[in-house]
Motif scaffolding. Structure first.
Motif: not given
Length: 243
Positions: A155, A157-159, A161-162, A165, A193, A195
């Motif tokens: 997944d 998505t976390d990458e 979003v990072a 940021e 995402a 968030r």
């Protein structure tokens, strides 16, 4: 060669991207293509969905011993946008590599960062279940090493979003101005995402930009996408007050 350039621009405007690419190739071989022709060529490659063409131009301008033109903020933005528009949504790391190069060379500006953040939001836009088998590929496989990685993790998505940021932090640390496009794209990325709290925090951090109609629309979409109907209605009411 002026006639070749005119024919190139004519083909680009008419959407005959194959012909435009061939004429750009002729100009490149003769080393008569200028920065504007390269910029239009990148856009043509993107619109044609030919990520291999984008890779070829990046290698030529970034990795050749004597590049015909120097990379600048405009060309970097064009590359970031082209990789972000990859139909398979698999080349965000390529966009990030271009942004990092522009940052290190000192010509990354608000528009350059906005292009990357918008590319990140677009990457999140395509649901994983909507991808066909084999979509997670390396584009043409012809790009330089830093451009050949895709979203291989289960997944991504976390990458993503990072990376958003990180881009926002770089803008703050380097004194690169945020504008409504920055805020709109970042809120879209965070909303897609899941968030929502981060999207709302960004709105609070940049309250001077938050009443822009596109920013408000992105906030409403983020609230709706994350199941907060009351917040979506509240944001709509606030937007009416500022009309």
């Amino acid at each position: 060669m002026a006639a070749l350039a005119k024919a190139f621009y004519r083909s680009a405007r008419s959407g005959d991207f194959q012909a435009a690419w061939e004429m750009l190739g002729a100009a490149r071989r003769a080393r008569t293509a200028d920065k504007h022709m390269y910029g239009v060529g990148i856009a043509c490659a993107s619109r044609a969905g030919r990520i291999g063409w984008v890779d070829a131009l990046w290698r030529e301008l970034r990795h050749s011993d004597a590049p015909p033109v120097e990379l600048n903020s405009h060309l970097s933005t064009a590359f970031i946008t082209a990789y972000g528009a990859d139909p398979q949504r698999s080349r965000l790391r390529s966009s990030r590599s271009v942004l990092s190069y522009a940052r290190d060379q000192g010509f990354a500006n608000t528009t350059t960062y906005n292009a990357f953040i918008n590319a990140a939001a677009r990457t999140i836009e395509l649901p994983r279940e909507g991808r066909a088998a084999g979509d997670e590929v390396h584009g043409s496989g012809a790009g330089p090493a830093e451009l050949e990685s895709d979203m291989e993790i289960e997944d991504p998505t976390d990458e993503i979003v990072a990376m958003v940021e990180e881009a926002l932090a770089e803008m703050r640390n380097r004194g690169i101005a945020f504008d409504t496009h920055t805020l709109n794209s970042a809120i879209s990325a965070f909303g897609r995402a899941g968030r929502l709290e981060r999207a709302l925090a960004l709105r609070q951090e940049h309250a001077d930009l938050a009443n822009d109609v596109f920013v408000v629309n992105s906030l409403v979409a983020a609230a709706a996408r994350n199941g907060d109907a009351l917040l979506a209605l509240e944001l709509l009411n606030l937007s009416l007050i500022h009309i």
